[in-house]
Design an enzyme around this catalytic site. Structure first.
Site, short mmCIF file in Angstrom:
data_model
loop_
_atom_site.label_atom_id
_atom_site.label_comp_id
_atom_site.label_asym_id
_atom_site.label_seq_id
_atom_site.Cartn_x
_atom_site.Cartn_y
_atom_site.Cartn_z
N TYR A 74 0.99 -1.10 -0.44
CA TYR A 74 -0.19 -0.46 -0.12
C TYR A 74 0.56 0.85 0.06
O TYR A 74 1.64 1.65 1.08
CB TYR A 74 -0.73 0.26 1.19
N SER A 123 -13.54 -4.38 0.62
CA SER A 123 -13.76 -3.20 0.02
C SER A 123 -15.46 -3.88 0.29
O SER A 123 -16.67 -3.88 -0.66
CB SER A 123 -13.96 -3.19 -1.73
N GLY A 141 -18.00 -2.10 -1.94
CA GLY A 141 -17.97 -2.03 -2.96
C GLY A 141 -17.42 -0.87 -3.38
O GLY A 141 -18.60 -0.65 -5.12
N ARG A 142 -16.18 -0.64 -2.97
CA ARG A 142 -14.73 0.11 -3.97
C ARG A 142 -16.14 2.16 -3.74
O ARG A 142 -15.85 2.07 -4.35
CB ARG A 142 -14.66 0.12 -5.09
N GLY A 143 -17.60 1.60 -3.18
CA GLY A 143 -17.84 3.03 -2.41
C GLY A 143 -19.17 3.39 -3.35
O GLY A 143 -19.44 4.03 -2.64
#
Length: 315
Positions: free
Chosen positions: A53, A204, A207-209
């Site tokens: 990261y 996630s 859902g990735r936002g």
């Protein structure tokens, strides 16, 4: 916040975990400190990071904000196994242990609670990877080991091989993407977890936002991930296909229950079989506070069934 064991291991983690993938890039040290304080005050324990990261930047920021936090107050999870800068496999013994030592240095700790090999690499014999994981446990670098982004047969394979070795380092977890817009883990990973006793950590989980509802009707907020140069491609797959209809279903359920879409989506994933913890990656303490309210949310069975139906194509 409620705690759960990771599979049939003795490792207990908070039902929501705080992800740090954007720390050091989208989240500075001041914001990270506010996020950590808010999370711990709510009873959260699981902090998820990884050597890849930001090329270690996220671990460095996390280490800085952990400096004044009692070590026993948190469950530290980090990952290794990405290809090295020279392109060589990251799952070799040397690469794994070297990466882990660098992670410990950046985090400012002697040991992590859970160390994950984050990819399946056919170039390296599994015995070598598994031996490195065992060595990390026996030398006190980590308390538990697991994998990430492995499908069901891959996780079952390494879990079984490690069990056959009769080591003190069983595979206790698989961290995979899992949400209402991506249910592929249900095909193999969750059945394998149920059969073999490892736990699932869902990354996630929103859902990735997109499951916050912020991208409804094709609108992309200027301050969102989908509007950023480095994350637009990460979010874009869930702005098309079946995902928008899933988001609409979540928003309708939220309106009927008097909840936010994020609360509905998190309550659904939190209570799925084998899920030990669902990871969220807010960028501000205000965003995090809006997610922590899910602690008191229990979805009615009929809503769960409706969400299962509307998201079936994501499986």
């Amino acid at each position: 916040m409620r705690e759960r064991f990771v599979g049939r291991s003795g490792l207990a983690v908070s039902a929501l975990g705080l992800g740090t993938a954007s720390w050091g890039r989208d989240v500075d040290e001041h914001e990270a400190r506010d996020l950590l304080t808010t999370f711990l005050d709510a009873g959260g324990t699981l902090l998820d990071t990884g050597a890849s990261y930001g090329a270690g930047t996220a671990e460095s920021v996390l280490g800085a904000v952990l400096a004044d936090i009692p070590r026993d107050d948190v469950i530290l999870v980090t990952k290794a196994g990405a290809p090295t800068r020279t392109g060589r496999p990251g799952t070799s013994r040397g690469a794994l242990l070297g990466t882990l030592d660098a992670s410990l240095g950046r985090l400012g700790v002697d040991t992590v609670d859970l160390w994950l090999v984050q990819r399946w690499d056919p170039q390296v014999p599994s015995e070598e990877t598994l031996a490195a994981m065992e060595h990390a446990v026996t030398t006190g670098r980590t308390r538990y080991v697991g994998v990430a982004n492995h499908n069901g047969w891959q996780t079952a394979y390494v879990h079984t091989r490690q069990a056959m070795r009769e080591t003190g380092a069983p595979i206790v977890a698989d961290q995979v993407e899992y949400s209402l817009v991506n249910r592929t883990a249900e095909a193999e990973v969750l059945p394998a977890a149920d059969a073999l006793g490892f736990g699932v950590i869902a990354w996630s989980a929103l859902g990735r936002g997109v499951l916050t509802g912020k991208y409804r009707h094709g609108v992309v907020p200027s301050d969102s991930r989908a509007a950023s140069d480095h994350l637009a491609g990460f979010v874009e797959p869930y702005l098309q296909g079946s995902a928008p209809s899933v988001v609409e279903g979540v928003c309708r359920a939220a309106d009927g229950l008097g909840l936010s879409p994020a609360e509905v989506a998190l309550a659904w994933i939190r209570d799925r079989p084998a899920v030990a913890s669902a990871l969220v990656g807010p960028r501000t303490a205000a965003q995090l506070k809006g997610l922590l309210t899910v602690e008191d949310v229990v979805l009615p069975d009929e809503i769960v069934s409706a969400l299962d139906d509307v998201s079936a194509e994501a499986g």
